[in-house]
Write a protein that holds these residues in place. Structure first.
Motif, PDB file in Angstrom:
ATOM      1  N   VAL A  61       0.874  -1.164   0.000  1.00  0.00           N
ATOM      2  CA  VAL A  61       0.000   0.000   0.000  1.00  0.00           C
ATOM      3  C   VAL A  61       0.912   1.214   0.000  1.00  0.00           C
ATOM      4  N   VAL A  62       1.053   1.853  -1.168  1.00  0.00           N
ATOM      5  CA  VAL A  62       1.980   2.990  -1.255  1.00  0.00           C
ATOM      6  C   VAL A  62       1.217   4.294  -1.059  1.00  0.00           C
ATOM      7  N   GLU A  63       1.924   5.262  -0.517  1.00  0.00           N
ATOM      8  CA  GLU A  63       1.271   6.532  -0.215  1.00  0.00           C
ATOM      9  C   GLU A  63       1.836   7.674  -1.048  1.00  0.00           C
ATOM     10  N   THR A  64       2.592   7.327  -2.077  1.00  0.00           N
ATOM     11  CA  THR A  64       3.129   8.334  -2.995  1.00  0.00           C
ATOM     12  C   THR A  64       3.142   7.756  -4.404  1.00  0.00           C
ATOM     13  N   ASN A  65       2.973   8.631  -5.391  1.00  0.00           N
ATOM     14  CA  ASN A  65       3.145   8.150  -6.766  1.00  0.00           C
ATOM     15  C   ASN A  65       4.493   8.609  -7.309  1.00  0.00           C
ATOM     16  N   GLY A  66       5.476   8.789  -6.405  1.00  0.00           N
ATOM     17  CA  GLY A  66       6.813   9.207  -6.820  1.00  0.00           C
ATOM     18  C   GLY A  66       7.713   8.028  -7.129  1.00  0.00           C
ATOM     19  N   CYS A  67       8.991   8.354  -7.374  1.00  0.00           N
ATOM     20  CA  CYS A  67      10.017   7.369  -7.736  1.00  0.00           C
ATOM     21  C   CYS A  67      10.073   6.205  -6.738  1.00  0.00           C
ATOM     22  N   PHE A  68       9.868   6.520  -5.471  1.00  0.00           N
ATOM     23  CA  PHE A  68       9.882   5.546  -4.385  1.00  0.00           C
ATOM     24  C   PHE A  68       9.046   4.308  -4.733  1.00  0.00           C
ATOM     25  N   SER A  69       7.866   4.555  -5.291  1.00  0.00           N
ATOM     26  CA  SER A  69       6.944   3.450  -5.572  1.00  0.00           C
ATOM     27  C   SER A  69       7.467   2.501  -6.650  1.00  0.00           C
ATOM     28  N   ASP A  70       8.323   3.001  -7.538  1.00  0.00           N
ATOM     29  CA  ASP A  70       8.900   2.101  -8.542  1.00  0.00           C
ATOM     30  C   ASP A  70       9.925   1.166  -7.912  1.00  0.00           C
ATOM     31  N   GLY A  71      10.663   1.656  -6.927  1.00  0.00           N
ATOM     32  CA  GLY A  71      11.594   0.790  -6.204  1.00  0.00           C
ATOM     33  C   GLY A  71      10.839  -0.325  -5.507  1.00  0.00           C
TER      34      GLY A  71
ATOM     35  N   ARG B  73       5.008  -1.222   8.099  1.00  0.00           N
ATOM     36  CA  ARG B  73       4.920   0.081   7.441  1.00  0.00           C
ATOM     37  C   ARG B  73       6.264   0.801   7.539  1.00  0.00           C
ATOM     38  N   TYR B  74       6.715   1.336   6.419  1.00  0.00           N
ATOM     39  CA  TYR B  74       7.962   2.100   6.339  1.00  0.00           C
ATOM     40  C   TYR B  74       7.600   3.546   6.033  1.00  0.00           C
ATOM     41  N   TYR B  75       8.084   4.425   6.882  1.00  0.00           N
ATOM     42  CA  TYR B  75       7.811   5.848   6.680  1.00  0.00           C
ATOM     43  C   TYR B  75       9.146   6.602   6.675  1.00  0.00           C
TER      44      TYR B  75
ATOM     45  N   THR C 284       5.029  -6.100  -6.365  1.00  0.00           N
ATOM     46  CA  THR C 284       3.661  -5.652  -6.108  1.00  0.00           C
ATOM     47  C   THR C 284       3.380  -4.532  -7.107  1.00  0.00           C
ATOM     48  N   THR C 285       2.682  -4.868  -8.173  1.00  0.00           N
ATOM     49  CA  THR C 285       2.605  -3.917  -9.273  1.00  0.00           C
ATOM     50  C   THR C 285       1.183  -3.450  -9.564  1.00  0.00           C
ATOM     51  N   PHE C 286       1.130  -2.421 -10.357  1.00  0.00           N
ATOM     52  CA  PHE C 286      -0.112  -1.844 -10.853  1.00  0.00           C
ATOM     53  C   PHE C 286      -0.943  -2.919 -11.576  1.00  0.00           C
ATOM     54  N   GLY C 287      -0.265  -3.723 -12.385  1.00  0.00           N
ATOM     55  CA  GLY C 287      -0.968  -4.681 -13.238  1.00  0.00           C
ATOM     56  C   GLY C 287      -1.406  -5.945 -12.538  1.00  0.00           C
ATOM     57  N   ASN C 288      -0.752  -6.325 -11.443  1.00  0.00           N
ATOM     58  CA  ASN C 288      -1.193  -7.567 -10.796  1.00  0.00           C
ATOM     59  C   ASN C 288      -2.048  -7.294  -9.550  1.00  0.00           C
TER      60      ASN C 288
ATOM     61  N   ARG D  44      -2.678   4.900  -2.096  1.00  0.00           N
ATOM     62  CA  ARG D  44      -3.426   5.856  -1.283  1.00  0.00           C
ATOM     63  C   ARG D  44      -2.850   7.233  -1.540  1.00  0.00           C
ATOM     64  N   ASP D  45      -3.705   8.127  -1.939  1.00  0.00           N
ATOM     65  CA  ASP D  45      -3.263   9.417  -2.456  1.00  0.00           C
ATOM     66  C   ASP D  45      -2.931  10.386  -1.317  1.00  0.00           C
ATOM     67  N   PHE D  46      -1.895  10.036  -0.512  1.00  0.00           N
ATOM     68  CA  PHE D  46      -1.563  10.822   0.680  1.00  0.00           C
ATOM     69  C   PHE D  46      -0.353  11.741   0.461  1.00  0.00           C
ATOM     70  N   GLY D  47       0.444  11.437  -0.575  1.00  0.00           N
ATOM     71  CA  GLY D  47       1.629  12.262  -0.795  1.00  0.00           C
ATOM     72  C   GLY D  47       2.702  12.102   0.266  1.00  0.00           C
ATOM     73  N   LYS D  48       2.803  10.893   0.858  1.00  0.00           N
ATOM     74  CA  LYS D  48       3.873  10.633   1.841  1.00  0.00           C
ATOM     75  C   LYS D  48       4.801   9.566   1.284  1.00  0.00           C
ATOM     76  N   THR D  49       6.086   9.703   1.583  1.00  0.00           N
ATOM     77  CA  THR D  49       7.003   8.629   1.202  1.00  0.00           C
ATOM     78  C   THR D  49       6.839   7.524   2.237  1.00  0.00           C
ATOM     79  N   ALA D  50       5.899   6.667   1.991  1.00  0.00           N
ATOM     80  CA  ALA D  50       5.586   5.597   2.943  1.00  0.00           C
ATOM     81  C   ALA D  50       4.953   4.431   2.194  1.00  0.00           C
ATOM     82  N   VAL D  51       5.155   3.253   2.753  1.00  0.00           N
ATOM     83  CA  VAL D  51       4.556   2.053   2.163  1.00  0.00           C
ATOM     84  C   VAL D  51       4.276   1.049   3.276  1.00  0.00           C
ATOM     85  N   THR D  52       3.147   0.363   3.155  1.00  0.00           N
ATOM     86  CA  THR D  52       2.848  -0.722   4.073  1.00  0.00           C
ATOM     87  C   THR D  52       2.805  -2.018   3.271  1.00  0.00           C
ATOM     88  N   PHE D  53       3.605  -2.965   3.684  1.00  0.00           N
ATOM     89  CA  PHE D  53       3.577  -4.285   3.049  1.00  0.00           C
ATOM     90  C   PHE D  53       2.646  -5.181   3.853  1.00  0.00           C
ATOM     91  N   VAL D  54       1.845  -5.933   3.148  1.00  0.00           N
ATOM     92  CA  VAL D  54       0.887  -6.803   3.817  1.00  0.00           C
ATOM     93  C   VAL D  54       1.029  -8.208   3.250  1.00  0.00           C
TER      94      VAL D  54
END
Ligand SMILES: [Zn+2]
Ligand SMILES: [Zn+2]
Length: 360
Positions: free
Chosen positions: A194-204, A241-243, A211-215, A221-231
């Motif tokens: 669950v990514v909270e940014t649509n920046g470069c971070f999300s491609d890493g 969650r990494y923030y 965990t991709t767009f297509g699968n 989540r449109d929060f604009g934070k450099t953060a991700v939660t793996f589930v």
């Protein structure tokens, strides 16, 4: 057994200085006149395998010290001290001039006898191909397992197109999570990010965790934070969650790069030279970050509560009455006597772009 010398290496290195250093330089392989015809059409190959004789090497030890790490068997190393002192290196062919091959990446000193040249082809020389057909993430999983984050970042660049600090942070976070969750990913939504940014971070994150767009395992989540939660789904949910603690770290640690970024990217005013310089700095910083201790950058929270969608539903298809194109039934606009796509119905829709999710 007969082994012939077919040529010789010309290099600026007269003595060995360590393979990593030598591999960064160009050298020339001079092929002897009687073998030159054998180079016919070699220009068609980008990479060559060079077999050469370690003519300065004497003796061997079956258990040997390595440059890094503990001792181990000779046949698990690339040491030049071997019973049959033959080296093999894959090089990039830059150009051919008659009997001279200009190559990049050869770790052999000046005067090294060359024994053979073969074309390198990944489909022939890649021993894991059948395994990869079964498990597409075989290589990535191996890099994660051995914590080879440098190579992971290198590969993530293939997806992202450039190297930058935030791509590196995404790789760093995802590799850490895959290890801690002991997770693999077959793209069937058992692992989600669950990514909270649509920046470069999300491609890493996408590249490393798969965990991709297509699968459907990338939730945005449109929060604009450099953060991700793996589930990780299982009998119970495991979450991490990494923030990013300090999103201004580039300004503080790398002021030159931050200044260039402002001019080249934010204001779009950089000269060609400044663009190149920025790319170079960005790349350096990315490869520095990837070696860092993850806690330096991230606050990590375990077992957080998170609301998740169910596995992605599969909808039936319909055809638009106007343009005839096929679409998911759930996205169709139902009118009294017709079914329309959003485009033909001119109805509202959502778009994910550089600004986040917007209603159009
Ligand atoms: Zn980037
Ligand atoms: Zn239509």
């Amino acid at each position: 057994m007969e082994i012939n010398k077919i040529g010789e290496v010309r290099s600026k290195y007269k003595e060995p200085v360590g393979p990593d250093e030598m591999r960064k330089s160009k050298s020339i392989i001079e092929v002897e006149a009687e073998y030159v015809d054998g180079l016919d059409q070699i220009e068609n190959y980008e990479y060559l395998q060079i077999l050469f004789y370690f003519h300065k090497s004497e003796g061997y030890d079956l258990i040997a010290k390595r440059r890094k790490g503990p001792e181990r068997g000779l046949f698990t190393s690339r040491s030049p001290r071997r019973p049959t002192p033959i080296g093999i290196t894959t090089v990039e062919l830059l150009k051919r001039e008659d009997n001279k091959l200009h190559v990049y990446g050869l770790d052999a000193v000046d005067g090294t006898p060359v024994l053979d040249i073969k074309p390198y082809a990944s489909f022939m020389d890649h021993p894991t191909l059948s395994l990869e057909k079964k498990t597409p993430r075989y290589q990535i999983n191996k890099l994660i397992k051995y914590q080879n984050l440098h190579d992971l970042l290198l590969k993530a660049g293939e997806l992202h197109g450039h190297y930058c600090p935030f791509l590196a942070l995404g790789v760093l976070a995802a590799a850490d999570a895959m290890t801690r969750l002991d997770a693999d990913n077959d793209g069937m939504e058992d692992l989600l990010a669950v990514v909270e940014t649509n920046g470069c971070f999300s491609d890493g994150v996408q590249y490393t965790a798969g965990t991709t767009f297509g699968n459907n395992s990338l939730i945005y989540r449109d929060f604009g934070k450099t953060a991700v939660t793996f589930v990780k789904r299982g009998d119970s949910l495991e979450t991490l969650r990494y923030y990013l603690k300090d999103s201004n770290f580039v300004e503080q640690k790398y002021p030159e790069a931050a200044k260039l970024f402002k001019k080249v990217i934010a204001e779009r005013k950089g000269t060609k030279k400044e663009q190149e310089k920025m790319k170079e700095l960005w790349q350096e910083i990315a490869f520095e970050i990837i070696e860092a201790d993850i806690k330096e950058y991230f606050k990590i929270e375990e077992n957080i509560e998170i609301e998740l969608p169910d596995y992605a539903p599969i909808f039936e298809d319909q055809n638009c009455s106007k343009c005839g194109e096929n679409l998911m039934a759930s996205k169709a606009v139902q009118k009294v006597d017709e079914v329309l796509c959003r485009n033909c119905a001119e109805s509202k829709y959502y778009q994910l772009d550089g600004s986040g999710i917007i209603e159009k």
